[in-house]
Design a protein around this motif. Structure first.
Motif, PDB file in Angstrom:
ATOM      1  N   SER A 115       0.809  -1.224   0.000  1.00  0.00           N
ATOM      2  CA  SER A 115       0.000   0.000   0.000  1.00  0.00           C
ATOM      3  C   SER A 115       0.840   1.269   0.000  1.00  0.00           C
ATOM      4  CB  SER A 115      -0.940   0.010   1.208  1.00  0.00           C
ATOM      5  OG  SER A 115      -0.214   0.012   2.420  1.00  0.00           O
ATOM      6  N   LEU A 116       2.137   1.158   0.329  1.00  0.00           N
ATOM      7  CA  LEU A 116       3.007   2.342   0.319  1.00  0.00           C
ATOM      8  C   LEU A 116       3.813   2.456  -0.970  1.00  0.00           C
ATOM      9  CD1 LEU A 116       4.461   2.361   3.956  1.00  0.00           C
ATOM     10  CD2 LEU A 116       2.302   3.294   3.114  1.00  0.00           C
ATOM     11  N   GLY A 117       3.723   1.436  -1.824  1.00  0.00           N
ATOM     12  CA  GLY A 117       4.610   1.374  -2.983  1.00  0.00           C
ATOM     13  C   GLY A 117       4.243   2.274  -4.138  1.00  0.00           C
ATOM     14  N   ILE A 177       6.707   5.593  -0.961  1.00  0.00           N
ATOM     15  CA  ILE A 177       8.096   5.156  -1.102  1.00  0.00           C
ATOM     16  C   ILE A 177       8.789   5.851  -2.274  1.00  0.00           C
ATOM     17  CG2 ILE A 177       9.628   3.192  -1.450  1.00  0.00           C
ATOM     18  CD1 ILE A 177       8.269   3.339   1.301  1.00  0.00           C
ATOM     19  N   PRO A 178       8.198   5.876  -3.480  1.00  0.00           N
ATOM     20  CA  PRO A 178       8.866   6.606  -4.571  1.00  0.00           C
ATOM     21  C   PRO A 178       9.125   8.073  -4.225  1.00  0.00           C
ATOM     22  CG  PRO A 178       7.116   5.235  -5.438  1.00  0.00           C
ATOM     23  CD  PRO A 178       6.969   5.198  -3.949  1.00  0.00           C
ATOM     24  N   LYS A 179       8.175   8.700  -3.524  1.00  0.00           N
ATOM     25  CA  LYS A 179       8.317  10.118  -3.193  1.00  0.00           C
ATOM     26  C   LYS A 179       9.485  10.361  -2.238  1.00  0.00           C
ATOM     27  CE  LYS A 179       5.567  14.042  -1.557  1.00  0.00           C
ATOM     28  NZ  LYS A 179       4.217  14.489  -1.113  1.00  0.00           N
ATOM     29  N   VAL A 180       9.581   9.549  -1.189  1.00  0.00           N
ATOM     30  CA  VAL A 180      10.627   9.779  -0.196  1.00  0.00           C
ATOM     31  C   VAL A 180      11.997   9.373  -0.726  1.00  0.00           C
ATOM     32  CG1 VAL A 180      10.456   7.553   1.001  1.00  0.00           C
ATOM     33  CG2 VAL A 180      11.132   9.578   2.263  1.00  0.00           C
ATOM     34  N   ILE A 181      12.059   8.309  -1.547  1.00  0.00           N
ATOM     35  CA  ILE A 181      13.346   7.895  -2.115  1.00  0.00           C
ATOM     36  C   ILE A 181      13.862   8.948  -3.092  1.00  0.00           C
ATOM     37  CG2 ILE A 181      14.526   6.176  -3.532  1.00  0.00           C
ATOM     38  CD1 ILE A 181      13.823   5.244  -0.706  1.00  0.00           C
ATOM     39  N   ALA A 182      12.961   9.488  -3.907  1.00  0.00           N
ATOM     40  CA  ALA A 182      13.364  10.540  -4.848  1.00  0.00           C
ATOM     41  C   ALA A 182      13.891  11.752  -4.102  1.00  0.00           C
ATOM     42  CB  ALA A 182      12.187  10.923  -5.741  1.00  0.00           C
ATOM     43  N   SER A 183      13.247  12.102  -2.995  1.00  0.00           N
ATOM     44  CA  SER A 183      13.691  13.247  -2.195  1.00  0.00           C
ATOM     45  C   SER A 183      15.081  12.997  -1.614  1.00  0.00           C
ATOM     46  CB  SER A 183      12.683  13.509  -1.074  1.00  0.00           C
ATOM     47  OG  SER A 183      13.145  14.511  -0.202  1.00  0.00           O
ATOM     48  N   PHE A 184      15.297  11.795  -1.089  1.00  0.00           N
ATOM     49  CA  PHE A 184      16.592  11.470  -0.491  1.00  0.00           C
ATOM     50  C   PHE A 184      17.702  11.460  -1.543  1.00  0.00           C
ATOM     51  CE2 PHE A 184      19.722   8.184   0.702  1.00  0.00           C
ATOM     52  CZ  PHE A 184      20.178   8.710   1.903  1.00  0.00           C
ATOM     53  N   ARG A 185      17.417  10.888  -2.700  1.00  0.00           N
ATOM     54  CA  ARG A 185      18.455  10.742  -3.723  1.00  0.00           C
ATOM     55  C   ARG A 185      18.825  12.079  -4.388  1.00  0.00           C
ATOM     56  NH1 ARG A 185      20.384   6.325  -5.984  1.00  0.00           N
ATOM     57  NH2 ARG A 185      20.244   7.208  -8.076  1.00  0.00           N
ATOM     58  N   ARG A 186      17.990  13.057  -4.252  1.00  0.00           N
ATOM     59  CA  ARG A 186      18.395  14.386  -4.746  1.00  0.00           C
ATOM     60  C   ARG A 186      19.587  14.915  -3.955  1.00  0.00           C
ATOM     61  NH1 ARG A 186      12.754  15.112  -5.952  1.00  0.00           N
ATOM     62  NH2 ARG A 186      12.284  15.855  -3.859  1.00  0.00           N
ATOM     63  N   LYS A 192      22.534   3.417  -3.210  1.00  0.00           N
ATOM     64  CA  LYS A 192      21.692   2.444  -3.910  1.00  0.00           C
ATOM     65  C   LYS A 192      20.660   1.865  -2.947  1.00  0.00           C
ATOM     66  CE  LYS A 192      25.417   1.072  -7.049  1.00  0.00           C
ATOM     67  NZ  LYS A 192      26.260  -0.060  -7.519  1.00  0.00           N
ATOM     68  N   PHE A 193      19.564   1.394  -3.523  1.00  0.00           N
ATOM     69  CA  PHE A 193      18.494   0.792  -2.725  1.00  0.00           C
ATOM     70  C   PHE A 193      18.150  -0.588  -3.266  1.00  0.00           C
ATOM     71  CE2 PHE A 193      17.965   5.178  -1.550  1.00  0.00           C
ATOM     72  CZ  PHE A 193      17.490   5.136  -0.251  1.00  0.00           C
ATOM     73  N   ARG A 194      17.816  -1.477  -2.341  1.00  0.00           N
ATOM     74  CA  ARG A 194      17.247  -2.764  -2.695  1.00  0.00           C
ATOM     75  C   ARG A 194      15.927  -2.881  -1.937  1.00  0.00           C
ATOM     76  NH1 ARG A 194      20.501  -7.983  -1.043  1.00  0.00           N
ATOM     77  NH2 ARG A 194      22.188  -6.693  -1.919  1.00  0.00           N
ATOM     78  N   PHE A 195      14.832  -3.085  -2.664  1.00  0.00           N
ATOM     79  CA  PHE A 195      13.511  -3.039  -2.061  1.00  0.00           C
ATOM     80  C   PHE A 195      12.924  -4.442  -1.896  1.00  0.00           C
ATOM     81  CE2 PHE A 195      13.712   1.025  -4.521  1.00  0.00           C
ATOM     82  CZ  PHE A 195      13.819   1.861  -3.425  1.00  0.00           C
ATOM     83  N   ASP A 247      17.346  -3.691   6.128  1.00  0.00           N
ATOM     84  CA  ASP A 247      17.919  -2.847   7.186  1.00  0.00           C
ATOM     85  C   ASP A 247      16.839  -2.082   7.928  1.00  0.00           C
ATOM     86  OD1 ASP A 247      20.723  -3.369   6.410  1.00  0.00           O
ATOM     87  OD2 ASP A 247      20.171  -2.260   4.601  1.00  0.00           O
ATOM     88  N   LEU A 248      15.868  -1.578   7.171  1.00  0.00           N
ATOM     89  CA  LEU A 248      14.764  -0.805   7.721  1.00  0.00           C
ATOM     90  C   LEU A 248      13.482  -1.259   7.041  1.00  0.00           C
ATOM     91  CD1 LEU A 248      16.355   2.766   7.409  1.00  0.00           C
ATOM     92  CD2 LEU A 248      16.170   1.444   9.523  1.00  0.00           C
ATOM     93  N   ALA A 249      12.363  -1.045   7.725  1.00  0.00           N
ATOM     94  CA  ALA A 249      11.081  -1.370   7.094  1.00  0.00           C
ATOM     95  C   ALA A 249      10.015  -0.390   7.557  1.00  0.00           C
ATOM     96  CB  ALA A 249      10.651  -2.796   7.409  1.00  0.00           C
ATOM     97  N   PHE A 250       9.228   0.075   6.604  1.00  0.00           N
ATOM     98  CA  PHE A 250       7.992   0.781   6.916  1.00  0.00           C
ATOM     99  C   PHE A 250       6.938  -0.277   7.231  1.00  0.00           C
ATOM    100  CE2 PHE A 250      10.154   3.934   4.332  1.00  0.00           C
ATOM    101  CZ  PHE A 250       9.832   5.130   4.952  1.00  0.00           C
ATOM    102  N   ILE A 251       6.159  -0.054   8.269  1.00  0.00           N
ATOM    103  CA  ILE A 251       5.183  -1.059   8.664  1.00  0.00           C
ATOM    104  C   ILE A 251       3.995  -0.381   9.337  1.00  0.00           C
ATOM    105  CG2 ILE A 251       6.115  -1.504  10.968  1.00  0.00           C
ATOM    106  CD1 ILE A 251       5.732  -4.536  10.310  1.00  0.00           C
TER     107      ILE A 251
END
Length: 300
Positions: A100-102, A106-115, A121-124, A142-146
Protein backbone atom coordinates in the motif's frame (compact mmCIF):
# COMPACT_ATOMS: atom_id res chain seq x y z
CA UNK A 1 35.67 -24.51 5.32
CA UNK A 2 35.39 -22.05 2.43
CA UNK A 3 33.21 -18.97 2.07
CA UNK A 4 31.96 -20.35 -1.25
CA UNK A 5 30.63 -23.44 0.52
CA UNK A 6 28.58 -21.31 2.91
CA UNK A 7 27.21 -19.23 0.04
CA UNK A 8 26.20 -22.29 -1.95
CA UNK A 9 24.69 -23.92 1.13
CA UNK A 10 22.53 -20.88 1.94
CA UNK A 11 21.28 -20.57 -1.64
CA UNK A 12 20.30 -24.23 -1.81
CA UNK A 13 18.61 -24.04 1.61
CA UNK A 14 16.55 -21.02 0.60
CA UNK A 15 15.48 -22.40 -2.78
CA UNK A 16 15.22 -26.05 -1.68
CA UNK A 17 16.52 -27.02 -5.10
CA UNK A 18 20.11 -27.56 -6.25
CA UNK A 19 19.55 -26.80 -9.95
CA UNK A 20 17.65 -23.57 -9.27
CA UNK A 21 20.30 -22.45 -6.79
CA UNK A 22 23.03 -23.16 -9.36
CA UNK A 23 21.16 -21.11 -11.97
CA UNK A 24 20.84 -18.19 -9.57
CA UNK A 25 24.55 -18.44 -8.70
CA UNK A 26 25.49 -18.77 -12.41
CA UNK A 27 27.55 -21.91 -11.81
CA UNK A 28 27.21 -25.54 -12.84
CA UNK A 29 24.93 -27.77 -10.79
CA UNK A 30 27.80 -30.19 -10.30
CA UNK A 31 29.90 -27.44 -8.69
CA UNK A 32 27.16 -26.69 -6.18
CA UNK A 33 26.60 -30.38 -5.38
CA UNK A 34 30.35 -30.93 -4.96
CA UNK A 35 30.78 -28.03 -2.53
CA UNK A 36 27.75 -29.09 -0.47
CA UNK A 37 29.14 -32.63 -0.29
CA UNK A 38 32.55 -31.33 0.86
CA UNK A 39 30.89 -29.17 3.49
CA UNK A 40 28.92 -32.14 4.83
CA UNK A 41 32.07 -34.26 4.92
CA UNK A 42 33.95 -31.58 6.85
CA UNK A 43 31.11 -31.17 9.36
CA UNK A 44 30.47 -34.90 9.59
CA UNK A 45 26.70 -34.48 9.21
CA UNK A 46 24.03 -34.47 6.50
CA UNK A 47 22.67 -31.01 5.90
CA UNK A 48 20.01 -31.95 3.33
CA UNK A 49 17.70 -34.84 2.59
CA UNK A 50 16.05 -35.52 -0.75
CA UNK A 51 12.31 -34.83 -1.18
CA UNK A 52 11.41 -35.74 -4.74
CA UNK A 53 13.12 -33.22 -6.99
CA UNK A 54 13.64 -30.85 -4.09
CA UNK A 55 15.89 -30.97 -1.06
CA UNK A 56 14.98 -30.25 2.53
CA UNK A 57 17.16 -29.22 5.45
CA UNK A 58 17.78 -31.79 8.15
CA UNK A 59 17.33 -30.56 11.75
CA UNK A 60 21.09 -29.97 12.03
CA UNK A 61 20.98 -28.25 8.63
CA UNK A 62 18.37 -25.82 9.97
CA UNK A 63 20.63 -25.05 12.92
CA UNK A 64 23.63 -24.53 10.66
CA UNK A 65 21.63 -22.30 8.27
CA UNK A 66 20.98 -19.71 10.98
CA UNK A 67 24.69 -19.49 11.78
CA UNK A 68 25.75 -19.46 8.13
CA UNK A 69 23.35 -16.59 7.39
CA UNK A 70 24.74 -14.64 10.33
CA UNK A 71 28.30 -15.16 9.09
CA UNK A 72 27.45 -14.00 5.55
CA UNK A 73 25.48 -11.05 6.90
CA UNK A 74 28.38 -9.97 9.10
CA UNK A 75 30.75 -10.29 6.13
CA UNK A 76 28.48 -8.13 3.96
CA UNK A 77 28.33 -5.53 6.73
CA UNK A 78 32.12 -5.53 7.03
CA UNK A 79 32.54 -4.96 3.29
CA UNK A 80 29.92 -2.20 3.31
CA UNK A 81 31.54 -0.52 6.30
CA UNK A 82 34.86 -0.39 4.48
CA UNK A 83 33.24 1.15 1.41
CA UNK A 84 31.33 3.64 3.53
CA UNK A 85 34.48 4.52 5.45
CA UNK A 86 36.13 5.41 2.17
CA UNK A 87 33.02 7.27 0.96
CA UNK A 88 29.96 7.64 3.27
CA UNK A 89 27.88 8.72 0.27
CA UNK A 90 28.26 5.31 -1.39
CA UNK A 91 26.44 2.28 -0.06
CA UNK A 92 23.30 0.20 -0.27
CA UNK A 93 20.14 0.36 1.82
CA UNK A 94 17.74 -2.58 1.96
CA UNK A 95 14.24 -1.28 2.58
CA UNK A 96 11.04 -3.21 3.22
CA UNK A 97 7.51 -1.85 2.93
CA UNK A 98 3.89 -3.00 2.42
CA UNK A 99 2.29 -2.87 -1.03
CA UNK A 100 0.00 0.00 0.00
CA UNK A 101 3.01 2.34 0.32
CA UNK A 102 4.61 1.37 -2.98
CA UNK A 103 2.58 3.52 -5.36
CA UNK A 104 3.12 6.90 -3.72
CA UNK A 105 4.97 7.23 -0.43
CA UNK A 106 8.10 5.16 -1.10
CA UNK A 107 8.87 6.61 -4.57
CA UNK A 108 8.32 10.12 -3.19
CA UNK A 109 10.63 9.78 -0.20
CA UNK A 110 13.35 7.90 -2.11
CA UNK A 111 13.36 10.54 -4.85
CA UNK A 112 13.69 13.25 -2.20
CA UNK A 113 16.59 11.47 -0.49
CA UNK A 114 18.45 10.74 -3.72
CA UNK A 115 18.39 14.39 -4.75
CA UNK A 116 20.81 14.95 -1.85
CA UNK A 117 22.58 11.58 -1.95
CA UNK A 118 22.54 10.41 -5.59
CA UNK A 119 25.11 7.63 -5.21
CA UNK A 120 23.28 5.63 -2.56
CA UNK A 121 21.69 2.44 -3.91
CA UNK A 122 18.49 0.79 -2.72
CA UNK A 123 17.25 -2.76 -2.70
CA UNK A 124 13.51 -3.04 -2.06
CA UNK A 125 11.38 -5.83 -0.64
CA UNK A 126 7.58 -5.67 -0.44
CA UNK A 127 5.62 -7.90 1.89
CA UNK A 128 2.81 -8.40 4.34
CA UNK A 129 2.95 -7.39 7.99
CA UNK A 130 4.37 -10.66 9.43
CA UNK A 131 6.92 -11.11 6.65
CA UNK A 132 8.24 -7.54 7.01
CA UNK A 133 8.86 -8.07 10.73
CA UNK A 134 10.59 -11.36 9.94
CA UNK A 135 12.72 -9.71 7.25
CA UNK A 136 13.95 -7.13 9.76
CA UNK A 137 14.69 -9.73 12.43
CA UNK A 138 16.51 -12.02 9.98
CA UNK A 139 18.54 -9.12 8.53
CA UNK A 140 17.00 -9.42 5.08
CA UNK A 141 16.33 -5.68 5.21
CA UNK A 142 17.92 -2.85 7.19
CA UNK A 143 14.76 -0.80 7.72
CA UNK A 144 11.08 -1.37 7.09
CA UNK A 145 7.99 0.78 6.92
CA UNK A 146 5.18 -1.06 8.66
CA UNK A 147 1.63 -0.43 9.84
CA UNK A 148 1.02 -0.53 12.75
CA UNK A 149 4.08 -0.50 15.02
CA UNK A 150 4.62 -4.08 16.34
CA UNK A 151 3.62 -4.61 19.95
CA UNK A 152 5.72 -6.54 22.45
CA UNK A 153 8.49 -7.59 20.11
CA UNK A 154 11.88 -7.04 21.72
CA UNK A 155 13.73 -7.97 18.50
CA UNK A 156 12.64 -4.83 16.64
CA UNK A 157 12.50 -1.19 17.61
CA UNK A 158 11.30 1.94 15.91
CA UNK A 159 8.99 4.93 15.97
CA UNK A 160 5.70 6.03 14.46
CA UNK A 161 6.46 8.51 11.70
CA UNK A 162 3.06 9.16 10.18
CA UNK A 163 -0.65 8.99 10.93
CA UNK A 164 -3.08 9.19 8.04
CA UNK A 165 -6.84 9.08 7.59
CA UNK A 166 -8.70 6.41 5.68
CA UNK A 167 -11.55 7.25 3.30
CA UNK A 168 -14.51 5.35 1.96
CA UNK A 169 -14.42 4.53 -1.74
CA UNK A 170 -17.64 3.87 -3.62
CA UNK A 171 -18.72 3.11 -7.18
CA UNK A 172 -19.52 6.38 -8.91
CA UNK A 173 -23.16 5.33 -9.33
CA UNK A 174 -23.55 4.67 -5.58
CA UNK A 175 -26.26 6.85 -3.93
CA UNK A 176 -23.71 8.34 -1.52
CA UNK A 177 -20.99 8.93 -4.12
CA UNK A 178 -21.67 12.67 -4.30
CA UNK A 179 -21.38 13.28 -0.56
CA UNK A 180 -18.34 14.96 1.00
CA UNK A 181 -18.76 13.13 4.33
CA UNK A 182 -20.63 10.01 5.43
CA UNK A 183 -20.98 7.99 8.61
CA UNK A 184 -19.54 4.53 8.09
CA UNK A 185 -22.78 3.01 9.36
CA UNK A 186 -24.47 4.22 6.17
CA UNK A 187 -22.60 1.43 4.33
CA UNK A 188 -23.81 -1.39 6.57
CA UNK A 189 -25.95 -2.93 3.81
CA UNK A 190 -23.25 -2.73 1.13
CA UNK A 191 -20.87 -5.47 0.00
CA UNK A 192 -17.23 -4.74 0.89
CA UNK A 193 -14.05 -5.35 -1.07
CA UNK A 194 -11.37 -6.07 1.55
CA UNK A 195 -7.71 -6.95 1.71
CA UNK A 196 -6.96 -10.63 2.14
CA UNK A 197 -6.04 -12.14 5.51
CA UNK A 198 -2.55 -11.14 6.63
CA UNK A 199 -2.68 -7.56 5.37
CA UNK A 200 -2.69 -4.95 8.12
CA UNK A 201 -5.42 -2.81 6.53
CA UNK A 202 -7.98 -5.61 6.85
CA UNK A 203 -8.29 -5.55 10.68
CA UNK A 204 -8.36 -1.74 10.61
CA UNK A 205 -11.38 -1.76 8.28
CA UNK A 206 -13.02 -4.61 10.19
CA UNK A 207 -12.64 -2.83 13.53
CA UNK A 208 -13.95 0.45 12.07
CA UNK A 209 -17.09 -1.31 10.81
CA UNK A 210 -17.56 -3.03 14.17
CA UNK A 211 -17.29 0.34 15.91
CA UNK A 212 -19.94 1.66 13.51
CA UNK A 213 -22.29 -1.12 14.63
CA UNK A 214 -22.01 -3.75 11.91
CA UNK A 215 -19.71 -6.39 10.45
CA UNK A 216 -18.86 -5.97 6.75
CA UNK A 217 -20.30 -8.36 4.19
CA UNK A 218 -17.29 -9.44 2.14
CA UNK A 219 -17.89 -9.85 -1.58
CA UNK A 220 -14.34 -9.78 -2.92
CA UNK A 221 -10.80 -9.83 -1.54
CA UNK A 222 -7.58 -8.46 -3.00
CA UNK A 223 -3.91 -8.05 -2.18
CA UNK A 224 -3.05 -4.59 -3.53
CA UNK A 225 -4.61 -1.17 -3.28
CA UNK A 226 -4.85 -0.95 -7.07
CA UNK A 227 -6.90 -4.16 -7.08
CA UNK A 228 -9.25 -2.96 -4.33
CA UNK A 229 -9.68 0.41 -6.03
CA UNK A 230 -10.34 -1.22 -9.40
CA UNK A 231 -12.96 -3.63 -8.04
CA UNK A 232 -14.82 -0.77 -6.38
CA UNK A 233 -14.65 1.39 -9.53
CA UNK A 234 -16.13 -1.57 -11.43
CA UNK A 235 -19.14 -1.60 -9.10
CA UNK A 236 -18.27 -4.76 -7.15
CA UNK A 237 -18.66 -3.18 -3.72
CA UNK A 238 -17.35 -0.48 -1.42
CA UNK A 239 -14.16 -0.29 0.62
CA UNK A 240 -11.92 1.86 2.82
CA UNK A 241 -8.42 2.88 1.75
CA UNK A 242 -5.71 5.23 3.04
CA UNK A 243 -5.63 8.72 1.56
CA UNK A 244 -2.21 8.21 -0.01
CA UNK A 245 -3.50 5.19 -1.95
CA UNK A 246 -6.06 7.51 -3.57
CA UNK A 247 -3.73 10.31 -4.61
CA UNK A 248 -3.11 8.94 -8.11
CA UNK A 249 -5.85 9.81 -10.57
CA UNK A 250 -7.02 7.93 -13.64
CA UNK A 251 -10.09 7.66 -15.81
CA UNK A 252 -11.13 4.52 -13.91
CA UNK A 253 -11.48 5.69 -10.32
CA UNK A 254 -14.11 5.19 -7.62
CA UNK A 255 -15.72 8.05 -5.76
CA UNK A 256 -13.80 9.07 -2.62
CA UNK A 257 -15.82 10.13 0.43
CA UNK A 258 -14.45 11.18 3.83
CA UNK A 259 -15.65 9.30 6.89
CA UNK A 260 -17.10 11.47 9.64
CA UNK A 261 -17.81 8.77 12.21
CA UNK A 262 -15.89 6.80 13.41
CA UNK A 263 -12.53 8.43 12.84
CA UNK A 264 -10.57 5.82 10.85
CA UNK A 265 -6.78 6.20 10.78
CA UNK A 266 -3.66 4.10 10.49
CA UNK A 267 -0.17 4.69 11.84
CA UNK A 268 2.97 3.99 9.86
CA UNK A 269 6.18 3.15 11.71
CA UNK A 270 9.81 2.78 10.71
CA UNK A 271 11.43 -0.26 12.34
CA UNK A 272 14.92 -1.79 12.57
CA UNK A 273 16.63 -4.60 14.50
CA UNK A 274 16.90 -3.95 18.21
CA UNK A 275 20.29 -3.17 19.67
CA UNK A 276 22.17 -3.19 16.36
CA UNK A 277 24.36 -0.32 15.30
CA UNK A 278 23.37 0.59 11.72
CA UNK A 279 25.88 1.16 8.97
CA UNK A 280 26.79 4.74 8.11
CA UNK A 281 24.55 4.92 5.07
CA UNK A 282 21.58 3.28 6.83
CA UNK A 283 21.88 5.73 9.74
CA UNK A 284 22.08 8.58 7.22
CA UNK A 285 18.83 7.44 5.60
CA UNK A 286 17.12 6.70 8.94
CA UNK A 287 17.88 10.17 10.29
CA UNK A 288 16.81 11.72 7.00
CA UNK A 289 13.44 9.94 7.18
CA UNK A 290 12.75 11.14 10.72
CA UNK A 291 13.46 14.72 9.73
CA UNK A 292 11.53 14.38 6.45
CA UNK A 293 8.31 13.21 8.09
CA UNK A 294 8.56 15.77 10.89
CA UNK A 295 9.25 18.79 8.72
CA UNK A 296 8.84 18.21 4.98
CA UNK A 297 6.28 15.54 4.11
CA UNK A 298 3.10 16.72 2.43
CA UNK A 299 0.39 14.05 1.87
CA UNK A 300 -0.33 15.11 -1.69
Amino acid sequence: MELRQLQYFVHVARMQHVTKAAEELHVAQSAVSRQIHRLEEELGVRLFMQRGRNVQLTPVGQLFLRRAEEILHDLDRAVNEIHEFLDPEVGEIRLGFPHSLGTHLIPKVIASFRRKHPNVKFRFRQGMYPSLIRDVIEAEVDLAFISPMPDKNDRVEGEVILTESLCAILPKEHPLAGEEYIDLGQLKDDTFVLFSQGYSLRPIVWEACRTAGFLPKIGFEGEETDTIRGFVAAGMGVSILPEMALSLQSSFMPAVVKIREPNVTRTIALIRRSGEKPSTVVKLFHDYLLNYFRNEYQPN
